[in-house]
Design a protein around this motif. Structure first.
Motif, short mmCIF file in Angstrom:
data_model
loop_
_atom_site.label_atom_id
_atom_site.label_comp_id
_atom_site.label_asym_id
_atom_site.label_seq_id
_atom_site.Cartn_x
_atom_site.Cartn_y
_atom_site.Cartn_z
N VAL A 159 0.80 -1.22 0.00
CA VAL A 159 0.00 0.00 0.00
C VAL A 159 0.84 1.28 0.00
CG1 VAL A 159 -2.06 -1.06 1.01
CG2 VAL A 159 -0.35 -0.04 2.53
N PHE A 160 2.14 1.16 0.25
CA PHE A 160 3.04 2.31 0.14
C PHE A 160 4.17 1.96 -0.83
CE2 PHE A 160 1.43 2.89 4.52
CZ PHE A 160 1.01 4.21 4.47
N GLY A 161 4.18 2.61 -2.00
CA GLY A 161 5.21 2.30 -2.99
C GLY A 161 6.62 2.51 -2.46
N ALA A 162 6.79 3.52 -1.59
CA ALA A 162 8.13 3.86 -1.11
C ALA A 162 8.65 2.88 -0.06
CB ALA A 162 8.14 5.28 -0.54
N LEU A 163 7.79 1.96 0.39
CA LEU A 163 8.24 1.03 1.44
C LEU A 163 8.63 -0.34 0.89
CD1 LEU A 163 5.82 1.98 4.37
CD2 LEU A 163 8.04 2.95 3.74
N ALA A 207 12.99 7.60 2.69
CA ALA A 207 11.60 8.05 2.55
C ALA A 207 10.93 8.15 3.92
CB ALA A 207 10.82 7.09 1.65
N LEU A 208 11.26 7.21 4.81
CA LEU A 208 10.67 7.24 6.16
C LEU A 208 11.10 8.48 6.93
CD1 LEU A 208 10.97 3.54 7.35
CD2 LEU A 208 8.87 4.82 6.96
N PHE A 209 12.38 8.83 6.82
CA PHE A 209 12.87 10.03 7.52
C PHE A 209 12.11 11.26 7.03
CE2 PHE A 209 17.31 7.94 7.98
CZ PHE A 209 16.84 7.18 9.03
N GLU A 210 11.98 11.33 5.71
CA GLU A 210 11.29 12.48 5.12
C GLU A 210 9.82 12.50 5.52
OE1 GLU A 210 11.30 13.38 0.77
OE2 GLU A 210 13.26 12.38 0.86
N ALA A 211 9.19 11.33 5.46
CA ALA A 211 7.77 11.23 5.80
C ALA A 211 7.57 11.60 7.27
CB ALA A 211 7.25 9.83 5.52
N GLY A 212 8.49 11.13 8.11
CA GLY A 212 8.39 11.43 9.54
C GLY A 212 8.49 12.92 9.80
N ALA A 213 9.41 13.58 9.10
CA ALA A 213 9.57 15.02 9.28
C ALA A 213 8.30 15.76 8.85
CB ALA A 213 10.78 15.52 8.48
N GLU A 214 7.72 15.29 7.75
CA GLU A 214 6.50 15.94 7.24
C GLU A 214 5.34 15.71 8.21
OE1 GLU A 214 6.69 17.89 4.60
OE2 GLU A 214 4.60 18.46 4.87
N ALA A 215 5.24 14.48 8.72
CA ALA A 215 4.17 14.16 9.67
C ALA A 215 4.30 15.01 10.93
CB ALA A 215 4.20 12.67 10.02
N LEU A 216 5.53 15.21 11.37
CA LEU A 216 5.75 16.02 12.58
C LEU A 216 5.35 17.47 12.34
CD1 LEU A 216 6.82 16.17 15.47
CD2 LEU A 216 9.10 16.64 14.53
N LYS A 217 5.73 17.98 11.16
CA LYS A 217 5.39 19.36 10.81
C LYS A 217 3.86 19.54 10.85
CE LYS A 217 5.88 22.16 6.74
NZ LYS A 217 6.30 22.08 5.33
N TRP A 218 3.18 18.57 10.27
CA TRP A 218 1.72 18.61 10.24
C TRP A 218 1.14 18.50 11.65
CZ3 TRP A 218 -1.50 14.24 11.31
CH2 TRP A 218 -2.87 14.41 11.01
N ALA A 219 1.69 17.56 12.44
CA ALA A 219 1.18 17.34 13.80
C ALA A 219 1.36 18.59 14.66
CB ALA A 219 1.88 16.14 14.44
N MET A 220 2.47 19.32 14.44
CA MET A 220 2.68 20.56 15.20
C MET A 220 1.58 21.57 14.87
SD MET A 220 5.59 20.16 16.90
CE MET A 220 6.47 21.69 17.15
N ALA A 221 1.24 21.64 13.58
CA ALA A 221 0.18 22.57 13.17
C ALA A 221 -1.15 22.16 13.80
CB ALA A 221 0.06 22.61 11.65
N MET A 222 -1.43 20.86 13.80
CA MET A 222 -2.68 20.37 14.38
C MET A 222 -2.72 20.62 15.89
SD MET A 222 -4.34 19.28 11.85
CE MET A 222 -3.47 20.14 10.58
N GLY A 223 -1.60 20.32 16.55
CA GLY A 223 -1.52 20.51 18.00
C GLY A 223 -1.71 21.97 18.37
N GLY A 224 -1.07 22.84 17.60
CA GLY A 224 -1.19 24.27 17.86
C GLY A 224 -2.63 24.73 17.71
N SER A 225 -3.28 24.20 16.69
CA SER A 225 -4.68 24.55 16.44
C SER A 225 -5.57 24.10 17.60
CB SER A 225 -5.12 23.90 15.13
OG SER A 225 -6.52 23.89 15.01
N ASP A 226 -5.32 22.89 18.08
CA ASP A 226 -6.11 22.36 19.21
C ASP A 226 -5.98 23.23 20.45
OD1 ASP A 226 -7.46 20.25 18.22
OD2 ASP A 226 -6.02 18.73 18.85
#
Lengths: 211, 450
Positions: free
Chosen positions: B172-176, B212-231
């Protein structure tokens, strides 16, 4: 002998049904007769589904057993033409533009098929023009629009409008179904009926076409 | 606290969860600073309202109201779903506008669109999303398939994590793809031979996967920070998000994402024992997934979208045999762990109500879609709080008066005596804002002391 395969298939006895076909072929039974028996079995399955004795897993499994039977019979059938049972009428089915859900649509297609209709399944995310073209090409009297999401409300309306603009609206009955569809969406889209499940789709088609 | 978490009863755990919600903290662990005394009071009033509705011990001061949208907040703010998925600031500001406009007692945060770039980095194939299979203005949609083959049950049961990493995830993930080359971690035992286990990490495909995992993790963290800040911001304005995470019924884990609808239905006939055993094996995993998420977010509600158990998919007998036992075990395990299971009865569940009502009282909250609410109240509603069930069609196509009439009926039949939260029945992308407003405002006005 006749009716045994219909019973095995409609009782969902997969290994027994397949073994029966193999043995019958070996005994020299006409493969066309066996295919007819299998179709009779599918009619019984459809009836049981209509009576709520069978549910979707039973339907799906019966379809797989039939596939297995046809795979055994196919090399023995001289030609696939001519045998084709007379069909009640043509129905066009598709999931409307923007929506890619297919489980509900596939079930409706399956039920219409086993109920004797010739079904033209246009697939998912079907552009409005494709529905219009399909009506012109097939002369179908019934069109089924499937959709799961709220975005499908507009797509359904646009599809009905396009059929209207092509001057075909009076030639077809349009039914809708799926996810968040209901009577209110039917009125909004300008369709003729809403069906809450695959059996209702069959009943609607039968009411409009007969059968 | 005198008692340790592990020593508490499930009642005490639930109470502790609500007390924690009533004393919110900022990310540094200090008491959250509300932006005004009204915000402070509104926040606590909302939490207490929801607590009373869920616990079924007393009638809330007013019928609480929630809105559970899919892409509505973003579409309503005039942006495409694609923009909401790729621009996290736009996403959170649209969500803030949505909350301030409608003021629900409870929300589930701005995370519905998810991080578009993250899915791109990993080449996610399970869903089509804007720019990747659907139009920019449309919501992402699942591409169901047979991602686990019929003969892989033993592999799944023997070591679910190994199966997921080496078989399911690369499909389900081509990069994995590189994961297919990794040996099981449980082979790392002794000095002798240990190094053999690490050889694959030198191979280019494996390294590409990790990159790809390192990059994906960094992106997920960036997004999670935005979500957390919004909450945190919305909390400080008086609007709680109490969603803690999600998990699934084992039948849906296999039926939605692993074997697919057709696959699992054939397995019910061809290999029922394996299917049942695999679902048993998934029970502790699904419980752990919910509890883990709840501990991470600090919120108690664990969402469970329910699919293949709906009316029509299975017969009642099949439901009792294949769907309910392991689903119930997950519910009980979550409650035991101090979570509040939040299942969504998507579609109609009329014929299952008598079966699923058999759950501990005051420990769960259920989102109801198309089931008859009066019947749900008489059955499941005796033991559980209900959310719902204003139809998506009415919210998009109806008028504010129709919505008010519908809400009035809901409050009169289902809301009386508590145990009810007003809300929509299914996640929705499109609606008339005036209809949403009618749902919220009418409930706040009419729902007092019902």
């Amino acid at each position: 002998m006749s009716g045994e395969l219909a019973k095995l298939l409609s009782d969902l006895k997969e290994p027994e049904a397949l073994a029966f076909v193999e043995k019958a072929l070996g005994d020299g039974v006409d493969p066309v007769e066996l295919l007819g028996d299998a179709k009779e079995g599918m009619n019984i399955v459809g009836q049981r589904f209509a009576d709520s004795d069978y549910f979707i897993p039973d339907l799906v499994f019966s379809g797989e057993i039939l596939k297995g039977i046809v795979a055994i019979l196919e090399p023995h059938l001289k030609s696939d033409k001519g045998e084709e049972a007379k069909r009640l009428g043509k129905v066009i089915i598709g999931t409307v533009a923007g929506d890619i859900h297919d489980i509900g649509k596939d079930l409706v297609t399956f039920m219409l098929d086993v109920s004797g209709f010739e079904v033209f399944d246009l697939g998912i995310d079907v552009p409005v023009q494709k529905f219009v073209d399909a009506i012109k090409e097939t002369g179908s009297k019934v069109v089924g629009l499937s959709g799961f999401l709220t975005l499908a409300f507009d797509s359904m309306k646009e599809t009905v409008d396009a059929i209207k603009e092509a001057g075909l609206r009076d030639d077809v009955k349009i039914m809708i179904g799926g996810g968040q569809m209901d009577e209110q969406v039917k009125d909004f889209a300008g369709a003729d009926a809403y069906g809450k499940d695959a059996m209702e789709a069959v009943k609607l088609a039968q009411g409009w076409i007969g059968g | 606290m005198e008692k340790k978490w592990e020593e508490m009863s499930s009642d005490e755990k639930q109470e502790a969860q609500f007390q924690k919600l009533l004393a919110p903290k900022d990310p540094e662990g200090n008491d959250l600073k509300f932006q005004s005394p009204e915000a402070d009071a509104n926040y606590k009033a909302s939490i207490n309202r929801i607590k009373d509705a869920i616990q079924l011990k007393k009638t809330p001061d007013s019928v609480p109201v929630t809105i559970l949208p899919s892409m509505f907040p973003y579409i309503n703010a005039g942006m495409t779903v694609e923009e909401a998925m790729y621009d996290y600031d736009k996403c959170t500001s649209a969500f803030k506008k949505f909350i301030l406009e409608f003021k629900p007692d409870m929300n589930i945060g701005a995370s519905a669109p998810g991080p578009g770039k993250f899915y791109e980095i990993l080449d996610y194939k399970l869903y089509a999303w804007p720019g990747h299979g659907v139009a920019p203005e449309h919501s992402y949609q699942c591409k169901e398939g047979e991602y686990m083959t019929a003969d892989e049950y033993d592999l799944l049961m023997t070591d679910p994590s190994f199966y997921f990493r080496n078989f399911y995830l690369p499909r389900v993930f081509g990069a994995l793809e590189g994961f297919t080359m990794l040996p099981p971690l449980t082979g790392i035992l002794e000095m002798y031979g240990v190094a053999f286990n690490f050889i694959p990490y030198a191979l280019p495909p494996v390294q590409a996967t990790f990159k790809a995992l390192f990059e994906a993790g960094a992106e997920a963290l960036k997004w999670a920070m935005a979500m957390g800040g919004s909450d945190i911001e919305l909390k400080s304005l008086g609007f709680p998000n109490i969603l803690g995470g999600f998990t699934k019924a084992p039948f849906d884990v296999i039926g939605d994402t692993l074997r697919g609808t057709k696959g699992i239905m054939l397995d019910m006939y061809r290999q029922p024992d394996k299917l049942l055993k695999a679902m048993e094996a998934l029970v502790p995993i699904m419980i752990g997934m919910g509890i883990g998420a709840s501990q991470q977010t600090g919120n108690p509600l664990i969402f469970m979208p329910l699919h293949k158990g709906a009316d029509g998919f299975l017969s009642d007998e099949q439901f009792k045999k294949f769907y309910w036992p392991t689903f119930k075990q997950v519910i009980l395990g979550l409650i035991e762990g101090g979570c509040i299971p939040f299942p969504a009865l998507e579609g109609s569940w009329g014929s299952r109500l008598k079966i699923i009502q058999d759950i501990p009282k005051g420990k769960t909250v259920w989102m109801v879609d198309q089931s008859d609410m009066a019947k749900v109240k008489e059955t499941l509603g005796k033991n559980a709080c209900l959310i719902g069930n204003v139809p998506s069609s009415m919210l998009k196509l109806g008028t504010p008066d129709e919505v008010k009439d519908y809400c009035k009926k809901l409050i009169d039949t289902v809301g009386k005596g508590g145990g009810f939260i007003m809300g929509n029945g299914a996640f929705f992308d499109e609606a008339k804002p005036e209809n949403i407003k009618a749902m919220v405002d009418f409930t706040k006005e009419y729902g007092i002391d019902k």
